[in-house]
Design a protein around this motif. Structure first.
Motif, mmCIF file in Angstrom:
data_model
loop_
_atom_site.group_PDB
_atom_site.id
_atom_site.type_symbol
_atom_site.label_atom_id
_atom_site.label_comp_id
_atom_site.label_asym_id
_atom_site.label_seq_id
_atom_site.Cartn_x
_atom_site.Cartn_y
_atom_site.Cartn_z
ATOM 1 N N GLU A 183 0.844 -1.203 0.000
ATOM 2 C CA GLU A 183 0.000 0.000 0.000
ATOM 3 C C GLU A 183 0.872 1.244 0.000
ATOM 4 O OE1 GLU A 183 -3.516 2.240 2.614
ATOM 5 O OE2 GLU A 183 -2.504 0.472 3.429
ATOM 6 N N ASP A 184 1.928 1.211 0.777
ATOM 7 C CA ASP A 184 2.844 2.351 0.853
ATOM 8 C C ASP A 184 3.516 2.595 -0.501
ATOM 9 O OD1 ASP A 184 4.525 4.399 2.032
ATOM 10 O OD2 ASP A 184 6.127 2.895 2.071
ATOM 11 N N LEU A 185 3.974 1.527 -1.152
ATOM 12 C CA LEU A 185 4.637 1.692 -2.450
ATOM 13 C C LEU A 185 3.679 2.226 -3.507
ATOM 14 C CD1 LEU A 185 7.072 0.219 -1.177
ATOM 15 C CD2 LEU A 185 7.287 -1.077 -3.311
ATOM 16 N N VAL A 186 2.450 1.744 -3.482
ATOM 17 C CA VAL A 186 1.466 2.216 -4.460
ATOM 18 C C VAL A 186 1.094 3.665 -4.183
ATOM 19 C CG1 VAL A 186 -0.930 1.946 -5.231
ATOM 20 C CG2 VAL A 186 0.552 -0.071 -4.992
ATOM 21 N N ASP A 187 0.826 4.008 -2.927
ATOM 22 C CA ASP A 187 0.464 5.385 -2.581
ATOM 23 C C ASP A 187 1.589 6.364 -2.888
ATOM 24 O OD1 ASP A 187 -1.981 4.506 -1.742
ATOM 25 O OD2 ASP A 187 -1.562 4.646 0.412
ATOM 26 N N SER A 188 2.822 5.890 -2.843
ATOM 27 C CA SER A 188 3.981 6.749 -3.126
ATOM 28 C C SER A 188 4.299 6.822 -4.610
ATOM 29 C CB SER A 188 5.213 6.225 -2.368
ATOM 30 O OG SER A 188 4.983 6.206 -0.967
ATOM 31 N N THR B 153 -9.125 -10.989 -3.632
ATOM 32 C CA THR B 153 -8.952 -10.056 -4.745
ATOM 33 C C THR B 153 -10.014 -8.956 -4.718
ATOM 34 O OG1 THR B 153 -10.230 -11.543 -6.192
ATOM 35 C CG2 THR B 153 -7.829 -11.751 -6.224
ATOM 36 N N THR B 154 -11.228 -9.294 -4.288
ATOM 37 C CA THR B 154 -12.288 -8.286 -4.218
ATOM 38 C C THR B 154 -11.971 -7.240 -3.165
ATOM 39 O OG1 THR B 154 -13.988 -9.846 -4.962
ATOM 40 C CG2 THR B 154 -14.734 -7.895 -3.757
ATOM 41 N N ALA B 155 -11.587 -7.683 -1.978
ATOM 42 C CA ALA B 155 -11.335 -6.747 -0.876
ATOM 43 C C ALA B 155 -10.120 -5.867 -1.149
ATOM 44 C CB ALA B 155 -11.153 -7.512 0.433
ATOM 45 N N VAL B 156 -9.039 -6.463 -1.614
ATOM 46 C CA VAL B 156 -7.836 -5.669 -1.890
ATOM 47 C C VAL B 156 -8.074 -4.766 -3.090
ATOM 48 C CG1 VAL B 156 -5.382 -5.740 -2.483
ATOM 49 C CG2 VAL B 156 -6.322 -7.394 -0.853
ATOM 50 N N GLY B 157 -8.772 -5.272 -4.105
ATOM 51 C CA GLY B 157 -9.087 -4.444 -5.272
ATOM 52 C C GLY B 157 -9.905 -3.223 -4.903
ATOM 53 N N GLN B 158 -10.865 -3.401 -4.014
ATOM 54 C CA GLN B 158 -11.672 -2.268 -3.565
ATOM 55 C C GLN B 158 -10.835 -1.288 -2.752
ATOM 56 O OE1 GLN B 158 -14.948 -4.126 -1.508
ATOM 57 N NE2 GLN B 158 -16.118 -4.474 -3.393
ATOM 58 N N ALA B 159 -9.911 -1.800 -1.960
ATOM 59 C CA ALA B 159 -9.035 -0.919 -1.186
ATOM 60 C C ALA B 159 -8.152 -0.092 -2.113
ATOM 61 C CB ALA B 159 -8.175 -1.745 -0.227
ATOM 62 N N VAL B 160 -7.664 -0.715 -3.186
ATOM 63 C CA VAL B 160 -6.848 0.012 -4.157
ATOM 64 C C VAL B 160 -7.682 1.099 -4.826
ATOM 65 C CG1 VAL B 160 -5.620 -0.175 -6.347
ATOM 66 C CG2 VAL B 160 -5.299 -1.928 -4.578
ATOM 67 N N GLU B 161 -8.870 0.747 -5.262
ATOM 68 C CA GLU B 161 -9.725 1.681 -5.995
ATOM 69 C C GLU B 161 -10.162 2.856 -5.113
ATOM 70 O OE1 GLU B 161 -13.978 1.652 -8.458
ATOM 71 O OE2 GLU B 161 -13.100 -0.219 -7.705
ATOM 72 N N LYS B 162 -10.501 2.571 -3.871
ATOM 73 C CA LYS B 162 -11.030 3.602 -2.977
ATOM 74 C C LYS B 162 -9.957 4.244 -2.112
ATOM 75 C CE LYS B 162 -15.499 1.236 -2.655
ATOM 76 N NZ LYS B 162 -16.478 0.587 -1.735
ATOM 77 N N GLN B 163 -8.693 3.811 -2.324
ATOM 78 C CA GLN B 163 -7.570 4.300 -1.525
ATOM 79 C C GLN B 163 -7.863 4.112 -0.032
ATOM 80 O OE1 GLN B 163 -6.938 8.348 -3.017
ATOM 81 N NE2 GLN B 163 -5.430 7.577 -4.477
ATOM 82 N N ALA B 164 -8.370 2.946 0.291
ATOM 83 C CA ALA B 164 -8.637 2.585 1.682
ATOM 84 C C ALA B 164 -7.495 1.718 2.197
ATOM 85 C CB ALA B 164 -9.967 1.841 1.780
ATOM 86 N N SER B 165 -7.552 1.363 3.466
ATOM 87 C CA SER B 165 -6.482 0.587 4.089
ATOM 88 C C SER B 165 -6.428 -0.839 3.553
ATOM 89 C CB SER B 165 -6.696 0.550 5.606
ATOM 90 O OG SER B 165 -5.845 -0.405 6.207
ATOM 91 N N ASP C 62 -9.000 -7.777 7.176
ATOM 92 C CA ASP C 62 -9.991 -8.002 8.234
ATOM 93 C C ASP C 62 -11.346 -8.349 7.624
ATOM 94 O OD1 ASP C 62 -8.127 -7.466 10.237
ATOM 95 O OD2 ASP C 62 -8.618 -5.320 10.291
ATOM 96 N N THR C 63 -11.691 -7.679 6.542
ATOM 97 C CA THR C 63 -12.939 -7.981 5.841
ATOM 98 C C THR C 63 -12.922 -9.402 5.301
ATOM 99 O OG1 THR C 63 -13.222 -5.655 5.204
ATOM 100 C CG2 THR C 63 -14.438 -7.302 3.926
ATOM 101 N N VAL C 64 -11.810 -9.782 4.700
ATOM 102 C CA VAL C 64 -11.677 -11.142 4.172
ATOM 103 C C VAL C 64 -11.808 -12.168 5.297
ATOM 104 C CG1 VAL C 64 -10.171 -12.739 2.948
ATOM 105 C CG2 VAL C 64 -10.201 -10.333 2.288
ATOM 106 N N GLN C 65 -11.170 -11.886 6.425
ATOM 107 C CA GLN C 65 -11.233 -12.791 7.570
ATOM 108 C C GLN C 65 -12.685 -13.005 8.028
ATOM 109 O OE1 GLN C 65 -8.799 -14.462 9.146
ATOM 110 N NE2 GLN C 65 -9.927 -15.172 10.944
ATOM 111 N N ARG C 66 -13.418 -11.926 8.157
ATOM 112 C CA ARG C 66 -14.809 -12.036 8.596
ATOM 113 C C ARG C 66 -15.653 -12.824 7.596
ATOM 114 N NH1 ARG C 66 -13.894 -6.564 9.974
ATOM 115 N NH2 ARG C 66 -14.916 -5.874 8.052
ATOM 116 N N ASN C 67 -15.486 -12.515 6.329
ATOM 117 C CA ASN C 67 -16.311 -13.161 5.308
ATOM 118 C C ASN C 67 -16.013 -14.656 5.186
ATOM 119 O OD1 ASN C 67 -17.448 -10.680 4.817
ATOM 120 N ND2 ASN C 67 -16.353 -10.306 2.903
ATOM 121 N N ILE C 68 -14.732 -15.003 5.216
ATOM 122 C CA ILE C 68 -14.368 -16.418 5.086
ATOM 123 C C ILE C 68 -14.793 -17.198 6.325
ATOM 124 C CG2 ILE C 68 -12.418 -18.017 4.992
ATOM 125 C CD1 ILE C 68 -11.051 -16.143 3.067
#
Length: 450
Positions: free
Chosen positions: A249-254, A413-425, A431-437
Motif C-alpha cells: 500500500e505504501d509503495l502504491v500510494d507513493s 482479490t475483491t477486498a484488496v481491489g476495492q481498497a486500491v480503488e477507494k484508496q482505503a487501508s 480483516d474484511t476477508v477474515q470475517r467473510n471467510i
C-alpha cells in the motif's frame, strides 16, 4: 480371463435340436464372463486401456503423443476442458452427476482440498505412488498427500524470484535489492530519476500472486488437514499478512508501484515498453515473459526475491499443479501410471515441458538435470535463470490450502481491489476477508477456529 477353444483343427460338434436351449445358456454365460473380464480395471483386455485426461498445459499434445508412442498397454485421450475455474466447474458437474469425468485430471495445488473433501479422488498410494516420494522435496509432496494417502502427483510449481530490466538498472544506477527495504530505496531512486517508470506492478487481481508474497513473509491463512475435514483454522489477517499489505500500500500510494491488473493488454504493454523495471515472477515467469515482451529480449535478468530480513532464505510459491485420478475411473491402476509417468521424471517429456510449455518441474531428478539447471536463456542475456529459481523452490516451506479456495481467492482479490480503488487501508481489507471467510466456512458446516 480366457475361454478354452476347441483346439486347432478341431471342429465343434453340431448341437442336437433338443439341446439348443442349453447351448444358448452356455453362450450367455460365456459372454457375461468375457464382459466381466474386459470391464474389470485390473483384468486383461484386448488392446490398450484408454485413459481419458483433462489438462490445459501448453504444448501438451506433444507430451501425450510421446506417452502413447512409448506405451503399448495404455492409450491417452486428451481433452482441454478449459483453463482453471472453467475446467473445475465442468469437473464438479460431472462428479456430482456420477458420469462424464475423466480418469486423470490436472488440478492446481490450491484446488486439491476441495476435491479431497468430496471424496472424489482415488488414493494413489494404493497403486504404488508412494514409491515416488523420494523424487520430491517435502513441501511439494505434502501438497498432494496426507500420510500414506496420495491424492495426486506433483507436476510443476511456481517458486518466486525478481525479474528485472538490466538496461534500466544500469541507466539509472540502481543496485539489485536483497531486502524489501532496499527494494523500496531503489524504487525511490528510480522514481526521482524517471517519474514515468514504476519499480514494478502489483497484481491485486491475482490471489495466487498475493498469497505467494504473504507465504514468503510467514503468513499461513489456513490450517487444514484432510484427515479432519470439518476442522479449519482461519487466520487470513495475521501480522505477517498485514505487513505485506501495508508495505505494498505504501509503495502504491507513493507512486513507486503500479496496480494494473495482471493478464491484461495494459500489463503486457507495460512489460514490453519499459514501464516496469521489475516483474515479481513465478518459476514459469521467464517463458511467460519471453512470450509477451518479445521486443525486450536480452534486457532482462533474474535475481532472488528480496527478503524481509537480510540473509534469510524465506520463499513463497505462486502456482503449481498435479495429476489426480477421479473416482469415476474403471482403471485406477493404469490411471495412476498415467499420473505418475506423463511427466514424472521423464526427460523427453520434460524437454517439451521446459522448452515449449515453460513449466517449472517439481521432480528432483529433473531439477538436478544439467539440461534444466544450467540452461541458458537468450531472452535473459544467456543467464542460467534456473540457478535462481531452483534454490527458491528448495527453500519453500509447508503451506495449507482451504477446501474452498475459489471463494477465498475471490474474497481476497475483491477486498484488496476495492481498497486500491477507494484508496482505503489494505491491511483493513484483510480483516474484511477474515470475517467473510469465517462466516462462509461456518455456514458450510466447518468448525472454525481463529
Amino acid at each position: 480371463m480366457r475361454v478354452r477353444s476347441s483346439g486347432p483343427g478341431r471342429r465343434p460338434l453340431a448341437a442336437a435340436p433338443g439341446r439348443r436351449p442349453l447351448a444358448a445358456a452356455v453362450a450367455v454365460v460365456v459372454a457375461l464372463l468375457l464382459a466381466a473380464c474386459s470391464s474389470d480395471g485390473g483384468g486383461r483386455q484386448d488392446g490398450p486401456v484408454t485413459i481419458k485426461v483433462w489438462a490445459w498445459y501448453p504444448a501438451f499434445q506433444g507430451v501425450v503423443d510421446l506417452f502413447n508412442r512409448t506405451h503399448t498397454d495404455i492409450r491417452i485421450e486428451w481433452t482441454n476442458a478449459g483453463t482453471g475455474q472453467d475446467q473445475y466447474t465442468k469437473l464438479q458437474t460431472a462428479l456430482k452427476a456420477g458420469k462424464g469425468a475423466p480418469d486423470v485430471v490436472m488440478l492446481e495445488f490450491q484446488e486439491l482440498p476441495t476435491f479431497q473433501l468430496t471424496k472424489h479422488l482415488v488414493d494413489l498410494g494404493e497403486y504404488g505412488a508412494n514409491d515416488l516420494r523420494g523424487n520430491y522435496v517435502d513441501w511439494a509432496w505434502k501438497q498432494v498427500s496426507n500420510g500414506d494417502s496420495v491424492y495426486a502427483i506433483p507436476v510443476d510449481a511456481g517458486p518466486m524470484a525478481m525479474l528485472y530490466r538490466q538496461d534500466i538498472f544500469d541507466r539509472f544506477g540502481l543496485s539489485v535489492p536483497k531486502t524489501w527495504a532496499e527494494f523500496k530505496e531503489q524504487a525511490q531512486k528510480l522514481k526521482a530519476a524517471a517519474p514515468e517508470v514504476f519499480m514494478t506492478d502489483f497484481g491485486a487481481n491475482d490471489g495466487g500472486f498475493m498469497t505467494g508474497l504473504m507465504w514468503q513473509a510467514g503468513a499461513r491463512p489456513f490450517d487444514y488437514d484432510v484427515a479432519n475435514p470439518q476442522l479449519i483454522d482461519v487466520n487470513v489477517n495475521s501480522d505477517p499478512a498485514k505487513k505485506v499489505m501495508a508495505y505494498w500500500e505504501d509503495l502504491v500510494d507513493s507512486g513507486l508501484a503500479d496496480t494494473t491488473a495482471y493478464g491484461t493488454t495494459d500489463f503486457y504493454n507495460g512489460l514490453g515498453s519499459g514501464k516496469y523495471a521489475t516483474y515479481l515472477a513465478a518459476g514459469w515467469g521467464p517463458g511467460y515473459l519471453a512470450s509477451v515482451a518479445k521486443t525486450t529480449a536480452g534486457k532482462w535478468r533474474a535475481a532472488p526475491l528480496p527478503q524481509w530480513t537480510a540473509g534469510e532464505n524465506a520463499q513463497g510459491d505462486w502456482g503449481g499443479s498435479s495429476f489426480a485420478v477421479t473416482d469415476q475411473t474403471k482403471h485406477p491402476e493404469q490411471a495412476t501410471r498415467v499420473a505418475m509417468e506423463l511427466f514424472g521424471a521423464n526427460k523427453d517429456a520434460w524437454k517439451i515441458g521446459i522448452d515449449e510449455a515453460f513449466l517449472f518441474p517439481t521432480a528432483t531428478p529433473i531439477l538436478e538435470w544439467d539440461y534444466f539447471r544450467t540452461k541458458e536463456y537468450e531472452f535473459f542475456g544467456g543467464q542460467k535463470v534456473n540457478e535462481v529459481f531452483v534454490p527458491a523452490y528448495n527453500g519453500i516451506e509447508e503451506f495449507d490450502w482451504s477446501p474452498f479456495n475459489s471463494y477465498s481467492f475471490n474474497q481476497l482479490t475483491t477486498a484488496v481491489g476495492q481498497a486500491v480503488e477507494k484508496q482505503a487501508s489494505w491491511p483493513d481489507a484483510l480483516d474484511t476477508v477474515q470475517r467473510n471467510i469465517t462466516a462462509y466456512a461456518s455456514n458450510q458446516g466447518f468448525k472454525v477456529s481463529q
